[in-house]
Motif scaffolding. Structure first.
Motif, PDB file in Angstrom:
ATOM      1  N   LEU A 156     -43.534  36.666  57.962  1.00 25.05           N
ATOM      2  CA  LEU A 156     -43.557  37.520  56.778  1.00 25.05           C
ATOM      3  C   LEU A 156     -44.904  38.201  56.594  1.00 25.05           C
ATOM      4  O   LEU A 156     -44.976  39.381  56.245  1.00 25.05           O
ATOM      5  CB  LEU A 156     -43.219  36.690  55.532  1.00 25.05           C
ATOM      6  CG  LEU A 156     -41.757  36.280  55.354  1.00 25.05           C
ATOM      7  CD1 LEU A 156     -41.624  35.325  54.180  1.00 25.05           C
ATOM      8  CD2 LEU A 156     -40.895  37.506  55.124  1.00 25.05           C
ATOM      9  N   ILE A 202     -46.890  37.672  54.234  1.00 26.56           N
ATOM     10  CA  ILE A 202     -47.250  37.531  52.829  1.00 26.56           C
ATOM     11  C   ILE A 202     -46.418  36.398  52.237  1.00 26.56           C
ATOM     12  O   ILE A 202     -45.410  35.969  52.833  1.00 26.56           O
ATOM     13  CB  ILE A 202     -46.998  38.829  52.022  1.00 26.56           C
ATOM     14  CG1 ILE A 202     -45.525  39.230  52.129  1.00 26.56           C
ATOM     15  CG2 ILE A 202     -47.898  39.954  52.494  1.00 26.56           C
ATOM     16  CD1 ILE A 202     -45.165  40.431  51.282  1.00 26.56           C
ATOM     17  N   SER A 203     -46.832  35.930  51.106  1.00 25.39           N
ATOM     18  CA  SER A 203     -46.070  34.897  50.420  1.00 25.39           C
ATOM     19  C   SER A 203     -45.090  35.551  49.451  1.00 25.39           C
ATOM     20  O   SER A 203     -45.453  36.462  48.711  1.00 25.39           O
ATOM     21  CB  SER A 203     -47.010  33.954  49.663  1.00 25.39           C
ATOM     22  OG  SER A 203     -47.768  34.686  48.714  1.00 25.39           O
ATOM     23  N   VAL A 204     -43.848  35.102  49.480  1.00 24.32           N
ATOM     24  CA  VAL A 204     -42.800  35.688  48.650  1.00 24.32           C
ATOM     25  C   VAL A 204     -42.216  34.589  47.774  1.00 24.32           C
ATOM     26  O   VAL A 204     -41.734  33.574  48.297  1.00 24.32           O
ATOM     27  CB  VAL A 204     -41.696  36.320  49.517  1.00 24.32           C
ATOM     28  CG1 VAL A 204     -40.629  36.938  48.630  1.00 24.32           C
ATOM     29  CG2 VAL A 204     -42.297  37.378  50.428  1.00 24.32           C
ATOM     30  N   PRO A 205     -42.232  34.751  46.461  1.00 28.24           N
ATOM     31  CA  PRO A 205     -41.682  33.701  45.597  1.00 28.24           C
ATOM     32  C   PRO A 205     -40.169  33.623  45.657  1.00 28.24           C
ATOM     33  O   PRO A 205     -39.584  32.555  45.493  1.00 28.24           O
ATOM     34  CB  PRO A 205     -42.165  34.109  44.197  1.00 28.24           C
ATOM     35  CG  PRO A 205     -42.389  35.582  44.282  1.00 28.24           C
ATOM     36  CD  PRO A 205     -42.838  35.847  45.678  1.00 28.24           C
ATOM     37  N   SER A 238     -36.801  33.784  47.793  1.00 27.26           N
ATOM     38  CA  SER A 238     -36.334  33.685  49.184  1.00 27.26           C
ATOM     39  C   SER A 238     -35.355  34.797  49.551  1.00 27.26           C
ATOM     40  O   SER A 238     -35.176  35.108  50.735  1.00 27.26           O
ATOM     41  CB  SER A 238     -35.677  32.318  49.406  1.00 27.26           C
ATOM     42  OG  SER A 238     -34.568  32.147  48.523  1.00 27.26           O
ATOM     43  N   GLU A 285     -36.955  37.687  51.533  1.00 28.81           N
ATOM     44  CA  GLU A 285     -37.561  37.464  52.849  1.00 28.81           C
ATOM     45  C   GLU A 285     -36.902  38.328  53.922  1.00 28.81           C
ATOM     46  O   GLU A 285     -37.583  38.930  54.760  1.00 28.81           O
ATOM     47  CB  GLU A 285     -37.462  35.981  53.207  1.00 28.81           C
ATOM     48  CG  GLU A 285     -38.323  35.086  52.335  1.00 28.81           C
ATOM     49  CD  GLU A 285     -38.260  33.632  52.767  1.00 28.81           C
ATOM     50  OE1 GLU A 285     -37.507  33.354  53.735  1.00 28.81           O
ATOM     51  OE2 GLU A 285     -38.943  32.785  52.158  1.00 28.81           O
TER      52      GLU A 285
END
Length: 262
Positions: A205, A207-210, A212, A215
């Motif tokens: 990814l 980046i961090s994705v809160p 799901s 994604e």
């Protein structure tokens, strides 16, 4: 064995070859002579006897034996399959030999007569008159059309859109890419791990994705971005190569050079 040849010759759908049925074999041979070979056209008496509907099978077989001999058929009536196949092959060869086509213009050159195989009948084409589009009879709003497009999209692993026109555009694009890849020698099925598809869930990814649920679209957007960067790099490299062909070939006049101190 015979269906394709009969279909290629334009035989009616009801005409079929049943080798064990005398009437079926007779009907096929009579159709071949009457519509294709026309071998007896110049012999009215023999033609009348050959097409006589009340003649017995035994008498007609005798006439057929003479007919095959006049055609120089290498097979005898004992092998019906070989006889019928030979006659059909002869018809196909006559119809499609070298795709013999001639074109005849009328006096005003506005009509073209297409003649095939030396026949006196043909298809008249109006010059300058627009011909009907091949898909003019297709209704894009019909259920049959939409179901067909969705079926084709499913075969290509393309998600179906609510608008069939957009689905059709996607199908056309994928088919174009596939055809270009095959034309350029790209392997259709390769055992090389480098040519195998990487699962989408393995794409990082970055980046961090809160959520799901986001994604998958983020991975797709990142892959599209990488593809665009690669295309840009390819174009930039091509521009550098073109520039170097102009600037990297200096012409030196060695006569102007001097050695030592002047």
């Amino acid at each position: 064995m015979f269906a394709r040849k009969l279909r290629a010759l334009g035989a009616p759908a009801t005409l079929s070859v049943q080798l064990e049925d005398d009437t079926s074999v007779r009907d096929v041979i009579l159709w071949i002579e009457q519509t294709q070979l026309l071998h007896l056209a110049s012999h009215p008496e023999a033609q009348e006897k050959f097409f006589e509907p009340t003649v017995s099978i035994e008498s007609w077989n005798s006439l057929l034996d003479e007919y095959l001999s006049s055609l120089a058929c290498p097979f005898s009536l004992s092998d019906r399959a070989a006889v019928v196949d030979w006659l059909l092959r002869k018809c196909v060869a006559k119809e499609y030999s070298e795709m013999d086509c001639t074109f005849r213009l009328s006096h005003d050159a506005s009509r073209v007569m297409v003649l095939r195989g030396g026949s006196t009948k043909g298809t008249v084409i109006e010059r300058g008159k627009p011909q009907p589009e091949p898909f003019s009879g297709v209704d894009p709003k019909s259920e049959a059309f939409q179901s067909g497009i969705n079926l084709l999209a499913g075969m290509l692993d393309i998600p179906a859109h609510l608008d069939p026109a957009l689905t059709l555009q996607a199908v056309a694009l994928v088919l174009q890419l596939l055809s270009e890849g095959i034309a350029n020698g790209a392997p259709v099925n390769s055992d090389d791990p480098k040519d195998s598809d990487m699962p989408l869930e393995l794409v990082p990814l970055g980046i961090s994705v809160p959520d799901s649920e986001l994604e998958t679209p983020i991975r797709i957007i990142r892959l599209l971005h990488i593809a665009n960067l690669r295309d840009l790099q390819t174009r930039f490299d091509a521009a550098l190569v073109g520039l170097q062909q102009i600037t990297a070939n200096p012409q030196t006049d060695t006569a102007l050079g001097k050695t030592g101190r002047g």
